[in-house]
Scaffold this active site. Structure first.
Site, PDB file in Angstrom:
ATOM      1  N   LYS A 148      -2.991  -2.581   8.049  1.00  0.00           N
ATOM      2  CA  LYS A 148      -3.126  -3.958   8.238  1.00  0.00           C
ATOM      3  C   LYS A 148      -1.886  -4.656   7.253  1.00  0.00           C
ATOM      4  O   LYS A 148      -1.737  -4.214   6.341  1.00  0.00           O
ATOM      5  CB  LYS A 148      -4.504  -4.578   7.763  1.00  0.00           C
ATOM      6  CG  LYS A 148      -5.351  -4.822   9.184  1.00  0.00           C
ATOM      7  CD  LYS A 148      -5.009  -5.948   9.812  1.00  0.00           C
ATOM      8  CE  LYS A 148      -5.525  -5.922  11.404  1.00  0.00           C
ATOM      9  NZ  LYS A 148      -4.972  -7.235  12.098  1.00  0.00           N
ATOM     10  N   ASP A 191     -14.436   1.729   5.753  1.00  0.00           N
ATOM     11  CA  ASP A 191     -13.280   1.074   5.281  1.00  0.00           C
ATOM     12  C   ASP A 191     -13.197  -0.248   4.556  1.00  0.00           C
ATOM     13  O   ASP A 191     -12.386  -0.988   4.721  1.00  0.00           O
ATOM     14  CB  ASP A 191     -11.974   1.370   5.905  1.00  0.00           C
ATOM     15  CG  ASP A 191     -11.532   2.911   6.122  1.00  0.00           C
ATOM     16  OD1 ASP A 191     -12.198   3.685   5.464  1.00  0.00           O
ATOM     17  OD2 ASP A 191     -10.758   3.337   6.570  1.00  0.00           O
ATOM     18  N   SER A 240      -5.398 -30.982 -12.495  1.00  0.00           N
ATOM     19  CA  SER A 240      -4.365 -32.141 -12.983  1.00  0.00           C
ATOM     20  C   SER A 240      -3.366 -32.572 -11.567  1.00  0.00           C
ATOM     21  O   SER A 240      -2.135 -32.074 -11.661  1.00  0.00           O
ATOM     22  CB  SER A 240      -3.480 -31.824 -14.281  1.00  0.00           C
ATOM     23  OG  SER A 240      -4.113 -31.258 -15.033  1.00  0.00           O
ATOM     24  N   TYR A 272       1.116   0.082  14.883  1.00  0.00           N
ATOM     25  CA  TYR A 272      -0.059   0.132  13.803  1.00  0.00           C
ATOM     26  C   TYR A 272       0.460   1.048  12.564  1.00  0.00           C
ATOM     27  O   TYR A 272       0.614   2.149  12.829  1.00  0.00           O
ATOM     28  CB  TYR A 272      -1.245   0.163  14.206  1.00  0.00           C
ATOM     29  CG  TYR A 272      -2.276   0.074  13.272  1.00  0.00           C
ATOM     30  CD1 TYR A 272      -2.460  -1.052  12.755  1.00  0.00           C
ATOM     31  CD2 TYR A 272      -3.237   1.045  12.795  1.00  0.00           C
ATOM     32  CE1 TYR A 272      -3.704  -1.336  11.633  1.00  0.00           C
ATOM     33  CE2 TYR A 272      -4.111   1.034  11.653  1.00  0.00           C
ATOM     34  CZ  TYR A 272      -4.237  -0.511  11.194  1.00  0.00           C
ATOM     35  OH  TYR A 272      -5.272  -0.479  10.163  1.00  0.00           O
ATOM     36  N   ASP A 330       0.948  -1.120   0.037  1.00  0.00           N
ATOM     37  CA  ASP A 330       0.005  -0.115  -0.098  1.00  0.00           C
ATOM     38  C   ASP A 330       1.102   1.143   0.072  1.00  0.00           C
ATOM     39  O   ASP A 330       1.779   1.430   0.992  1.00  0.00           O
ATOM     40  CB  ASP A 330      -0.738  -0.057   1.254  1.00  0.00           C
ATOM     41  CG  ASP A 330      -1.795   0.972   1.432  1.00  0.00           C
ATOM     42  OD1 ASP A 330      -1.580   2.122   0.454  1.00  0.00           O
ATOM     43  OD2 ASP A 330      -2.747   1.217   2.103  1.00  0.00           O
ATOM     44  N   LYS A 382      -7.790  -5.051   3.656  1.00  0.00           N
ATOM     45  CA  LYS A 382      -8.541  -4.839   4.993  1.00  0.00           C
ATOM     46  C   LYS A 382      -8.521  -5.900   5.953  1.00  0.00           C
ATOM     47  O   LYS A 382      -9.668  -6.428   6.544  1.00  0.00           O
ATOM     48  CB  LYS A 382      -9.941  -4.299   5.015  1.00  0.00           C
ATOM     49  CG  LYS A 382     -10.070  -2.932   4.260  1.00  0.00           C
ATOM     50  CD  LYS A 382      -9.046  -1.945   4.749  1.00  0.00           C
ATOM     51  CE  LYS A 382      -8.868  -0.614   3.982  1.00  0.00           C
ATOM     52  NZ  LYS A 382      -8.216  -0.325   2.824  1.00  0.00           N
ATOM     53  N   TYR A 432      -3.748   9.749  -0.088  1.00  0.00           N
ATOM     54  CA  TYR A 432      -3.639   9.304   1.367  1.00  0.00           C
ATOM     55  C   TYR A 432      -2.707   8.115   1.761  1.00  0.00           C
ATOM     56  O   TYR A 432      -2.764   7.158   0.932  1.00  0.00           O
ATOM     57  CB  TYR A 432      -4.926   9.084   1.956  1.00  0.00           C
ATOM     58  CG  TYR A 432      -5.054   9.059   3.430  1.00  0.00           C
ATOM     59  CD1 TYR A 432      -4.757  10.268   4.227  1.00  0.00           C
ATOM     60  CD2 TYR A 432      -4.838   7.844   4.171  1.00  0.00           C
ATOM     61  CE1 TYR A 432      -4.689  10.291   5.597  1.00  0.00           C
ATOM     62  CE2 TYR A 432      -4.843   7.886   5.461  1.00  0.00           C
ATOM     63  CZ  TYR A 432      -4.604   9.232   6.385  1.00  0.00           C
ATOM     64  OH  TYR A 432      -4.516   9.288   7.475  1.00  0.00           O
ATOM     65  N   ASP A 463      -6.770  -0.649  -1.485  1.00  0.00           N
ATOM     66  CA  ASP A 463      -5.548   0.517  -1.726  1.00  0.00           C
ATOM     67  C   ASP A 463      -4.295  -0.359  -1.744  1.00  0.00           C
ATOM     68  O   ASP A 463      -3.261   0.149  -1.330  1.00  0.00           O
ATOM     69  CB  ASP A 463      -5.536   1.368  -0.427  1.00  0.00           C
ATOM     70  CG  ASP A 463      -5.417   0.592   0.916  1.00  0.00           C
ATOM     71  OD1 ASP A 463      -5.092  -0.725   0.864  1.00  0.00           O
ATOM     72  OD2 ASP A 463      -5.414   0.989   2.011  1.00  0.00           O
TER      73      ASP A 463
HETATM   74  P1  13P Z   1      -4.916  -0.732   5.130  1.00  0.00           P
HETATM   75  O1  13P Z   1      -4.198  -1.366   5.916  1.00  0.00           O
HETATM   76  O2  13P Z   1      -5.597  -1.201   3.644  1.00  0.00           O
HETATM   77  O3  13P Z   1      -4.181   0.564   4.594  1.00  0.00           O
HETATM   78  O4  13P Z   1      -6.055  -0.009   6.008  1.00  0.00           O
HETATM   79  C1  13P Z   1      -5.571   0.756   7.244  1.00  0.00           C
HETATM   80  C2  13P Z   1      -6.898   1.429   7.662  1.00  0.00           C
HETATM   81  O5  13P Z   1      -6.615   1.856   8.811  1.00  0.00           O
HETATM   82  C3  13P Z   1      -8.158   1.220   7.164  1.00  0.00           C
HETATM   83  O6  13P Z   1      -9.242   1.604   8.472  1.00  0.00           O
HETATM   84  P1  13P Z   2      -8.103 -32.574 -13.814  1.00  0.00           P
HETATM   85  O1  13P Z   2      -7.697 -33.787 -13.020  1.00  0.00           O
HETATM   86  O2  13P Z   2      -7.762 -32.556 -15.127  1.00  0.00           O
HETATM   87  O3  13P Z   2      -7.684 -31.347 -13.369  1.00  0.00           O
HETATM   88  O4  13P Z   2      -9.708 -32.645 -13.955  1.00  0.00           O
HETATM   89  C1  13P Z   2     -10.663 -32.130 -13.018  1.00  0.00           C
HETATM   90  C2  13P Z   2     -11.701 -31.256 -13.114  1.00  0.00           C
HETATM   91  O5  13P Z   2     -11.302 -30.410 -14.092  1.00  0.00           O
HETATM   92  C3  13P Z   2     -12.948 -31.179 -12.538  1.00  0.00           C
HETATM   93  O6  13P Z   2     -13.704 -30.140 -12.439  1.00  0.00           O
HETATM   94 MG    MG Z   3      -4.037   2.047   3.207  1.00  0.00          MG
HETATM   95 MG    MG Z   4      -4.777  -2.382   2.511  1.00  0.00          MG
END
Ligand code: 13P
Ligand code: 13P
Ligand code: MG
Ligand code: MG
Length: 370
Positions: free
Chosen positions: A236, A291, A247, A233, A12, A133, A91, A53
């Protein structure tokens, strides 16, 4: 042929009008640096995007994990984006750039990192999942469901290639220790730990002996703890994960099924509240109400000779409407608790916020209860 590596590094470095969403100019600044790294041969391919963000660099190459050139390119992209953010007075400009001098690896410097190096299969479907978040432990529940819960992943029951299960590497992010547990045999031990998601975090998942090399991880989650790096802090540790599919692995539909339940995660406003994790398309990966609520976005690629083919925007799909609706109902319900737990996080988790400072003021007024 050389092995391929996918490195997802995110930070961020500023957003528009609060902690909502990355400004497009920041993505442009990052793309320019990524282009240079591709021209120099550091990267084979890249995709720049955002979740809320958080600026997300999805890079593919053949240099393995922890490569200093790849990490340097990511760091430079964040530096350039930070310059742009400062210029625009966005910000939280440079929010996750906790250290100044880059010395070969972005680990411990603020950004979150998930990397996988693997031998490409005939077709190599891979998902990149990005959360805003919330914290790394938010991946515990979906990753457990994908690789260990037969009610999510039908293949654990009906596909002989994955019937034996998977091995989970769990990190204790407080004590800096790790342990490997095998599922289904040790499932209850695993759950005893990863249910405590603020401390025990699934870092990697490995296949068992079978069609895929046992030493190549098939899923990786970023586990950086910003609070532990910074000592207070600073936002996050909004995590990312890379998960390979099909596969010899869960089908991509089984991987996505793991995100269909909007479970409660910690983060949201000021990193201090529990709320539902809402799966959204990239266009809806914008954190607004209180947020949030916390979001997860996912992009799907096929890897071809270390090149990224795609992406598909996984959760930009009606199949996730009910999960979103449920998340919104839970958001209303949780918000009604205001400053009360369990909406607000318990005291131990508030340690790195401003709450201890608020309580300190009252210290002299406390009297003994006789
Ligand atoms: P971010 O960790 O996404 O920057 O968010 C921080 C925050 O305080 C949100 O309220
Ligand atoms: P694969 O083992 O080929 O990934 O097949 C599984 C499948 O696609 C089921 O949705
Ligand atoms: Mg942020
Ligand atoms: Mg963030």
């Amino acid at each position: 042929m050389a092995k391929s590596t996918v490195s997802v590094i995110k930070a961020d470095v500023g957003s528009i009008a609060g902690h909502t969403v990355v400004h497009p100019a920041l993505e442009q600044a990052a793309i320019k640096v990524m282009d240079e790294a591709k021209e120099k041969g550091t990267l084979v391919d890249f995709w720049v995007t955002h979740c809320g963000d958080d600026l997300e660099l999805i890079m593919s190459h053949t240099k393995g994990v922890d490569n200093s050139d790849v990490h340097a390119a990511a760091w430079k992209a964040f530096e350039k984006a930070t310059e742009t953010a400062k210029d625009l007075k966005l910000y939280g400009a440079g929010q996750d750039m906790l250290k100044d001098a880059f010395s070969g690896n972005v680990r411990g410097m603020g950004p979150g990192i998930a990397e996988l190096e693997f031998t490409e299969r005939g077709s190599e479907p891979l998902g990149v999942f990005m959360m805003d978040k919330t914290e790394p432990g938010a991946f515990n529940l979906p990753v457990f469901k994908i690789f260990a819960d037969p009610f999510c992943t039908a293949g654990l029951v009906v596909d002989p290639k994955i019937h034996d299960g998977f091995v989970f590497e769990v990190w204790d992010i407080q004590d800096h220790k790790k342990v490997r547990l095998s599922c289904p045999e040790e499932m209850y031990d695993l759950l005893a730990m990863i249910g405590a998601k603020s401390r025990y975090v699934i870092k990697r998942v490995f296949p068992k002996k079978g069609v895929l090399p046992e030493d190549e991880a098939v899923a990786a989650v970023s586990t950086e703890k910003l609070a532990l790096i910074a000592g207070e802090y600073v936002g996050k540790d909004d995590p990312v994960a890379i998960i390979r599919a099909q596969s010899g692995l869960p089908a991509m539909g089984e991987v996505l099924e793991g995100f269909s339940f909007p479970h409660l995660v910690s983060g949201w406003m000021r990193g201090s509240h529990n709320g539902p994790l809402m799966p959204v398309g990239i266009d809806d990966a914008i954190c607004t109400r209180f947020d949030g609520p916390p979001r997860v976005a996912g992009l799907g690629f096929n890897i071809r000779n270390a090149e990224l083919v795609g992406p598909i925007d996984f959760f930009d799909d009606k199949a996730f409407d009910h999960a979103r609706q449920k998340a919104l109902e839970i958001a209303d319900y949780m918000r009604r608790h205001g400053p009360f737990e369990p909406h607000r996080l318990p005291l131990a988790d508030m340690e790195y916020t401003t709450l201890p400072k608020v309580l300190k003021k009252l210290e002299p007024r406390f009297e003994e209860i006789k």
